[in-house]
Write a protein that holds these residues in place. Sequence first.
Motif, PDB file in Angstrom:
ATOM      1  N   ALA A 124     -16.099 -12.519 -25.787  1.00 34.44           N
ATOM      2  CA  ALA A 124     -16.985 -11.966 -24.764  1.00 34.44           C
ATOM      3  C   ALA A 124     -17.526 -13.135 -23.960  1.00 34.44           C
ATOM      4  CB  ALA A 124     -18.122 -11.184 -25.409  1.00 34.44           C
ATOM      5  N   ALA A 125     -17.553 -12.961 -22.646  1.00 34.96           N
ATOM      6  CA  ALA A 125     -18.014 -14.044 -21.779  1.00 34.96           C
ATOM      7  C   ALA A 125     -18.556 -13.471 -20.480  1.00 34.96           C
ATOM      8  CB  ALA A 125     -16.857 -15.003 -21.485  1.00 34.96           C
ATOM      9  N   GLU A 126     -19.197 -14.331 -19.732  1.00 36.54           N
ATOM     10  CA  GLU A 126     -19.615 -14.000 -18.372  1.00 36.54           C
ATOM     11  C   GLU A 126     -18.804 -14.880 -17.436  1.00 36.54           C
ATOM     12  OE1 GLU A 126     -23.438 -14.221 -15.375  1.00 36.54           O
ATOM     13  OE2 GLU A 126     -23.771 -14.443 -17.522  1.00 36.54           O
ATOM     14  N   GLU A 127     -18.181 -14.257 -16.457  1.00 32.68           N
ATOM     15  CA  GLU A 127     -17.370 -14.997 -15.487  1.00 32.68           C
ATOM     16  C   GLU A 127     -17.681 -14.478 -14.094  1.00 32.68           C
ATOM     17  OE1 GLU A 127     -13.241 -14.565 -16.487  1.00 32.68           O
ATOM     18  OE2 GLU A 127     -13.471 -15.505 -18.438  1.00 32.68           O
TER      19      GLU A 127
ATOM     20  N   GLY B 248     -19.152  -9.301 -16.784  1.00 33.52           N
ATOM     21  CA  GLY B 248     -18.969  -9.394 -18.220  1.00 33.52           C
ATOM     22  C   GLY B 248     -17.487  -9.207 -18.501  1.00 33.52           C
ATOM     23  N   VAL B 249     -16.965  -9.990 -19.424  1.00 32.17           N
ATOM     24  CA  VAL B 249     -15.540  -9.909 -19.766  1.00 32.17           C
ATOM     25  C   VAL B 249     -15.420  -9.807 -21.280  1.00 32.17           C
ATOM     26  CG1 VAL B 249     -13.286 -11.022 -19.613  1.00 32.17           C
ATOM     27  CG2 VAL B 249     -14.941 -11.317 -17.761  1.00 32.17           C
TER      28      VAL B 249
ATOM     29  N   LEU C 221     -11.578  -5.907 -20.664  1.00 32.53           N
ATOM     30  CA  LEU C 221     -12.543  -5.064 -19.970  1.00 32.53           C
ATOM     31  C   LEU C 221     -13.424  -5.977 -19.119  1.00 32.53           C
ATOM     32  CD1 LEU C 221     -14.237  -2.483 -19.454  1.00 32.53           C
ATOM     33  CD2 LEU C 221     -15.457  -2.990 -21.574  1.00 32.53           C
ATOM     34  N   ARG C 222     -13.454  -5.715 -17.818  1.00 31.73           N
ATOM     35  CA  ARG C 222     -14.325  -6.451 -16.896  1.00 31.73           C
ATOM     36  C   ARG C 222     -15.320  -5.463 -16.303  1.00 31.73           C
ATOM     37  NH1 ARG C 222     -12.758 -11.464 -15.407  1.00 31.73           N
ATOM     38  NH2 ARG C 222     -10.735 -12.121 -16.174  1.00 31.73           N
TER      39      ARG C 222
END
Length: 72
Positions: free
Chosen positions: A5-8, A12-13, A63-64
């Motif tokens: 899980a990350a923020e790009e 949210g990704v 999932l974005r």
Amino acid sequence: IRVTAAEEGGEGVLCIADTGPGLPEDFQPGKSRSLGLRIAHLFTEQLGGSLDFVSDGGTRVTLRFPIGTAED
């Protein structure tokens, strides 16, 4: 199975990947009758996001979705 899980770029990704046999060549996620995939598509729609499936030496589902600010 790998889950990240990350923020790009304000999104949210969430990515779930495995090294299994991959998806069938004729796989069409939007036409699947699988309850799990139907739930995933509904959740994605609620978030205003997108769901991407890649099959290359395993399966990767990404999932974005937009991340709101505290003012939203």
